[in-house]
Motif scaffolding. Structure first.
Motif, PDB file in Angstrom:
ATOM      1  N   LEU A  91       0.753  -1.136   0.096  1.00 39.59           N
ATOM      2  CA  LEU A  91       0.069   0.019   0.130  1.00 39.59           C
ATOM      3  C   LEU A  91       0.725   1.387   0.201  1.00 39.59           C
ATOM      4  O   LEU A  91       1.581   1.549   0.943  1.00 39.59           O
ATOM      5  N   LEU A  92       0.909   1.871  -0.967  1.00 40.60           N
ATOM      6  CA  LEU A  92       1.624   3.181  -1.378  1.00 40.60           C
ATOM      7  C   LEU A  92       3.347   2.908  -0.688  1.00 40.60           C
ATOM      8  O   LEU A  92       3.780   3.854  -0.221  1.00 40.60           O
ATOM      9  N   GLY A  93       3.725   1.760  -1.321  1.00 39.85           N
ATOM     10  CA  GLY A  93       5.243   1.633  -0.936  1.00 39.85           C
ATOM     11  C   GLY A  93       5.549   0.823   0.204  1.00 39.85           C
ATOM     12  O   GLY A  93       6.767   0.665   0.368  1.00 39.85           O
ATOM     13  N   ARG A  94       4.592   0.507   1.031  1.00 38.06           N
ATOM     14  CA  ARG A  94       4.749  -0.182   2.120  1.00 38.06           C
ATOM     15  C   ARG A  94       4.044  -1.333   2.231  1.00 38.06           C
ATOM     16  O   ARG A  94       2.797  -1.254   2.179  1.00 38.06           O
ATOM     17  N   SER A  95       4.472  -2.473   3.069  1.00 39.57           N
ATOM     18  CA  SER A  95       3.660  -3.736   3.154  1.00 39.57           C
ATOM     19  C   SER A  95       2.625  -3.566   4.159  1.00 39.57           C
ATOM     20  O   SER A  95       2.813  -2.773   5.288  1.00 39.57           O
ATOM     21  N   ALA A  96       1.443  -4.105   3.922  1.00 37.66           N
ATOM     22  CA  ALA A  96       0.229  -4.047   4.956  1.00 37.66           C
ATOM     23  C   ALA A  96       0.147  -5.527   4.841  1.00 37.66           C
ATOM     24  O   ALA A  96      -0.043  -6.451   4.209  1.00 37.66           O
ATOM     25  N   ARG A  97      -0.522  -5.865   6.311  1.00 38.72           N
ATOM     26  CA  ARG A  97      -0.759  -7.383   6.561  1.00 38.72           C
ATOM     27  C   ARG A  97      -1.883  -7.764   5.733  1.00 38.72           C
ATOM     28  O   ARG A  97      -2.189  -8.852   5.267  1.00 38.72           O
ATOM     29  N   LEU A  98      -2.899  -6.853   5.227  1.00 36.13           N
ATOM     30  CA  LEU A  98      -3.875  -7.154   4.395  1.00 36.13           C
ATOM     31  C   LEU A  98      -4.350  -5.653   3.848  1.00 36.13           C
ATOM     32  O   LEU A  98      -4.165  -4.523   4.335  1.00 36.13           O
ATOM     33  N   ALA A 122      -5.783   0.036  17.374  1.00 34.93           N
ATOM     34  CA  ALA A 122      -6.071  -1.421  16.606  1.00 34.93           C
ATOM     35  C   ALA A 122      -5.421  -1.492  15.387  1.00 34.93           C
ATOM     36  O   ALA A 122      -5.218  -2.469  15.010  1.00 34.93           O
ATOM     37  N   ALA A 123      -5.477  -0.332  14.403  1.00 31.77           N
ATOM     38  CA  ALA A 123      -5.020  -0.579  13.329  1.00 31.77           C
ATOM     39  C   ALA A 123      -3.426  -0.709  13.226  1.00 31.77           C
ATOM     40  O   ALA A 123      -2.824  -1.448  12.390  1.00 31.77           O
ATOM     41  N   ALA A 124      -2.657   0.113  14.037  1.00 33.55           N
ATOM     42  CA  ALA A 124      -1.344  -0.263  14.337  1.00 33.55           C
ATOM     43  C   ALA A 124      -1.138  -1.767  14.653  1.00 33.55           C
ATOM     44  O   ALA A 124       0.063  -2.401  14.109  1.00 33.55           O
ATOM     45  N   GLU A 125      -1.833  -2.424  15.648  1.00 33.45           N
ATOM     46  CA  GLU A 125      -1.558  -3.618  15.954  1.00 33.45           C
ATOM     47  C   GLU A 125      -2.004  -4.585  14.736  1.00 33.45           C
ATOM     48  O   GLU A 125      -1.187  -5.940  14.632  1.00 33.45           O
ATOM     49  N   ALA A 126      -2.855  -4.157  13.834  1.00 32.60           N
ATOM     50  CA  ALA A 126      -3.174  -5.073  12.723  1.00 32.60           C
ATOM     51  C   ALA A 126      -2.352  -4.716  11.557  1.00 32.60           C
ATOM     52  O   ALA A 126      -2.536  -5.557  10.521  1.00 32.60           O
ATOM     53  N   GLY A 127      -1.413  -3.859  11.760  1.00 34.76           N
ATOM     54  CA  GLY A 127      -0.387  -3.497  10.483  1.00 34.76           C
ATOM     55  C   GLY A 127      -1.221  -2.874   9.436  1.00 34.76           C
ATOM     56  O   GLY A 127      -0.853  -3.071   8.273  1.00 34.76           O
ATOM     57  N   SER A 136     -11.558  15.117  13.628  1.00 36.75           N
ATOM     58  CA  SER A 136     -11.174  14.176  14.813  1.00 36.75           C
ATOM     59  C   SER A 136     -11.459  14.842  16.192  1.00 36.75           C
ATOM     60  O   SER A 136     -11.282  15.991  16.209  1.00 36.75           O
ATOM     61  N   ASN A 137     -11.557  14.148  17.163  1.00 37.48           N
ATOM     62  CA  ASN A 137     -11.783  14.604  18.398  1.00 37.48           C
ATOM     63  C   ASN A 137     -10.567  14.510  19.162  1.00 37.48           C
ATOM     64  O   ASN A 137     -10.301  14.919  20.461  1.00 37.48           O
ATOM     65  N   GLU A 138      -9.297  14.065  18.385  1.00 34.37           N
ATOM     66  CA  GLU A 138      -8.108  14.131  18.923  1.00 34.37           C
ATOM     67  C   GLU A 138      -6.985  14.752  18.171  1.00 34.37           C
ATOM     68  O   GLU A 138      -7.153  15.007  16.946  1.00 34.37           O
ATOM     69  N   ARG A 139      -6.035  15.437  18.743  1.00 29.63           N
ATOM     70  CA  ARG A 139      -5.064  16.225  18.020  1.00 29.63           C
ATOM     71  C   ARG A 139      -4.133  15.170  17.224  1.00 29.63           C
ATOM     72  O   ARG A 139      -3.868  13.923  17.661  1.00 29.63           O
ATOM     73  N   MET A 140      -3.752  15.450  15.849  1.00 28.12           N
ATOM     74  CA  MET A 140      -2.851  14.394  15.265  1.00 28.12           C
ATOM     75  C   MET A 140      -1.731  14.042  15.950  1.00 28.12           C
ATOM     76  O   MET A 140      -1.309  13.281  15.723  1.00 28.12           O
ATOM     77  N   GLU A 141      -1.045  15.179  16.703  1.00 33.50           N
ATOM     78  CA  GLU A 141       0.271  15.028  17.326  1.00 33.50           C
ATOM     79  C   GLU A 141       0.052  13.986  18.358  1.00 33.50           C
ATOM     80  O   GLU A 141       1.202  13.108  18.592  1.00 33.50           O
ATOM     81  N   ASP A 142      -1.308  13.578  19.166  1.00 33.61           N
ATOM     82  CA  ASP A 142      -1.508  12.706  20.011  1.00 33.61           C
ATOM     83  C   ASP A 142      -1.458  11.365  19.278  1.00 33.61           C
ATOM     84  O   ASP A 142      -0.665  10.167  19.968  1.00 33.61           O
ATOM     85  N   LEU A 143      -2.069  11.141  18.264  1.00 35.73           N
ATOM     86  CA  LEU A 143      -2.159   9.890  17.652  1.00 35.73           C
ATOM     87  C   LEU A 143      -0.894   9.294  16.986  1.00 35.73           C
ATOM     88  O   LEU A 143      -0.606   8.338  17.041  1.00 35.73           O
ATOM     89  N   ALA A 144      -0.272  10.482  16.862  1.00 35.38           N
ATOM     90  CA  ALA A 144       1.415  10.197  16.186  1.00 35.38           C
ATOM     91  C   ALA A 144       2.352   9.557  17.037  1.00 35.38           C
ATOM     92  O   ALA A 144       3.280   8.828  16.766  1.00 35.38           O
ATOM     93  N   ARG A 145       1.955   9.412  18.477  1.00 33.45           N
ATOM     94  CA  ARG A 145       2.795   8.841  19.356  1.00 33.45           C
ATOM     95  C   ARG A 145       2.484   7.239  19.234  1.00 33.45           C
ATOM     96  O   ARG A 145       3.320   6.604  20.277  1.00 33.45           O
ATOM     97  N   ILE A 146       1.630   6.799  18.779  1.00 37.37           N
ATOM     98  CA  ILE A 146       1.327   5.396  18.742  1.00 37.37           C
ATOM     99  C   ILE A 146       2.208   4.584  17.993  1.00 37.37           C
ATOM    100  O   ILE A 146       2.701   4.851  16.704  1.00 37.37           O
ATOM    101  N   ASP A 147       3.131   3.766  18.802  1.00 34.28           N
ATOM    102  CA  ASP A 147       3.950   2.905  18.126  1.00 34.28           C
ATOM    103  C   ASP A 147       3.512   2.127  16.808  1.00 34.28           C
ATOM    104  O   ASP A 147       2.341   1.457  16.834  1.00 34.28           O
ATOM    105  N   GLY A 148       4.301   2.197  15.703  1.00 34.09           N
ATOM    106  CA  GLY A 148       3.959   1.343  14.567  1.00 34.09           C
ATOM    107  C   GLY A 148       2.660   2.015  13.905  1.00 34.09           C
ATOM    108  O   GLY A 148       2.296   1.063  12.780  1.00 34.09           O
ATOM    109  N   LEU A 149       1.994   2.938  14.132  1.00 28.69           N
ATOM    110  CA  LEU A 149       1.129   3.649  13.319  1.00 28.69           C
ATOM    111  C   LEU A 149       1.380   3.821  11.997  1.00 28.69           C
ATOM    112  O   LEU A 149       2.183   4.877  11.863  1.00 28.69           O
ATOM    113  N   ARG A 150       0.588   3.417  10.914  1.00 30.32           N
ATOM    114  CA  ARG A 150       0.495   3.951   9.743  1.00 30.32           C
ATOM    115  C   ARG A 150      -0.488   5.305   9.759  1.00 30.32           C
ATOM    116  O   ARG A 150      -1.658   4.889   9.453  1.00 30.32           O
TER     117      ARG A 150
END
Length: 409
Positions: A91-98, A122-127, A136-150
């Motif tokens: 997906l756009l140059g990177r591997s995705a689990r599905l 959940a998306a980060a864990e699912a790859g 969104s009700n959250e700031r993008m900077e806060d979501l960016a801290r999630i490990d492994g998140l695309r």
């Protein structure tokens, strides 16, 4: 509305055996997305369900998004070695689990406090990628801290040019890898059933307030956990202070979305964003042809979940022709109506690079937070992988020539 594709009554005689979707507390007992939906309906008040489920006007477009899948039937192959099958995709140059993407949905804090964070985790864990909405009700900077998140970011253009320019700057700075420009929401869709839950633009009806009070689990996980109704943290600084209330801010943003948005604006956005850029909301062949020449990296065929213009074709209706038009020049994603792993396979066989899921993971969010979203993604993954085996497809390449699907007329 119910799922127009459900045909289970063929296995019943005058309603026997009695069948009901599971709506209890155990996520593990949810056998399908329909069970998570039933759990969500048991937990959510009516005004939340109208926001989640409803479409525009007569909801014909909403229904067509689902019914389009019924036009296609599988023609499975046998005696094929499917022991090593995989759904892994680029997906756009990177591997995705599905080849699945969690679609951008605004106001997820109305389902659960921290809903965007739960979906992204959940998306980060699912790859797979998660697309964060401008609303969104959250700031993008806060979501960016999630490990492994695309982390992909969806842009609504509103207000002065400085607003979208600052949103792009922030998205780039916090590591968002892809920008998604929504093209079909500059005029707000006529969502009548959602309107009927309000006494005025900024005040819920008395029956809506009473119904919400009768759902204590929702109140505890949303209003009490968040200390009130959610706010649009991602864009709050752009809204005048006197319009920052829950209902007021949503209406202020709608009123400041320019109906003049055009291909020249896309060109200006493209020049400011050097990473992958997708156009979302395309449903006409001529727009696909223009997109090929516009310097974007892909398009997302989408009716906005049937929530904007009613009586549109479904994204799946355009998909085979769209693949012929763009060839291999653009990534071709499709959004709308996904409820089964077999839906995913049908879209891929018709030419989609990836499929976006909106309501399906939201049912999981309503049913059980992060764990509920995980359950929704696990269900879709297992259904698709099992169906590949039964179809005689060892890899996604085996789906791509369309020989495993036949159109029903």
């Amino acid at each position: 509305m119910g799922d127009p594709l459900r045909t289970n009554d063929v296995a019943q005689l005058d309603g026997s055996p009695r069948r009901r979707f599971y709506s209890g507390p155990s996520l593990h007992r949810a056998a399908a997305i329909a069970d998570l939906r039933a759990m969500a309906h048991r937990r959510m008040p009516r005004f939340v369900l109208e926001y989640l489920e409803g479409g525009a006007e007569d909801e014909a477009g909403l229904a067509r998004d689902r019914l389009a899948y019924a036009d296609w039937r599988f023609a499975p192959r046998q005696l094929v070695d499917v022991s090593g099958r995989t759904l892994e995709a680029d997906l756009l140059g990177r591997s995705a689990r599905l080849p699945l993407v969690i679609a951008p949905t605004g106001l997820n804090g109305i389902f659960r406090h921290g809903g965007d964070l739960m979906l992204a985790q959940a998306a980060a864990e699912a790859g797979i990628p998660f697309v964060q909405s401008t609303m969104s009700n959250e700031r993008m900077e806060d979501l960016a801290r999630i490990d492994g998140l695309r982390h992909w970011f969806q842009l609504y253009v509103f207000g002065a040019d400085e607003v979208w320019q600052e949103l792009l700057r922030r998205a780039d700075a916090c590591g968002c890898e892809t920008l998604v420009l929504t093209t079909n929401a500059q005029i707000f869709g006529n969502r009548e059933w959602s309107k009927r839950t309000r006494a005025s633009r900024t005040r819920p009806s008395a029956s809506t307030v009473l119904d919400a009070a009768l759902h204590p689990r929702w109140m505890a996980s949303t209003l009490l956990a968040g200390r009130g109704l959610p706010v649009f943290r991602n864009v709050l600084d752009f809204i005048p202070r006197e319009h920052r209330g829950f209902f007021e801010s949503a209406h202020w943003i709608r009123e400041h979305q320019p109906s003049s948005l055009d291909w020249a604006d896309l060109d200006r956005i493209r020049r400011r964003w050097s990473k992958p850029l997708l156009l979302k909301g395309i449903l006409h062949p001529d727009d696909l042809r223009r997109a090929v020449d516009a310097g974007v990296d892909g398009v997302v065929l989408s009716s906005h979940g049937g929530r904007q213009l009613d009586w549109t074709i479904a994204p799946l209706d355009l998909l085979p022709q769209a693949r012929e038009i763009v060839g291999d020049r653009l990534a071709l994603h499709v959004a709308g109506g996904l409820r089964r792993g077999t839906d995913l396979l049908k879209a891929l066989a018709l030419g989609a690079t990836a499929v976006w899921a909106g309501r399906a993971p939201l049912y999981g969010l309503c049913a059980g937070g992060t764990q509920g979203v995980r359950r929704a993604l696990d269900i879709l993954h297992k259904e698709a992988l099992d169906a590949m085996g039964l179809l005689g497809a060892a890899s996604l390449a085996d789906l791509s020539d369309g020989s495993l699907l036949q159109r029903m007329r």
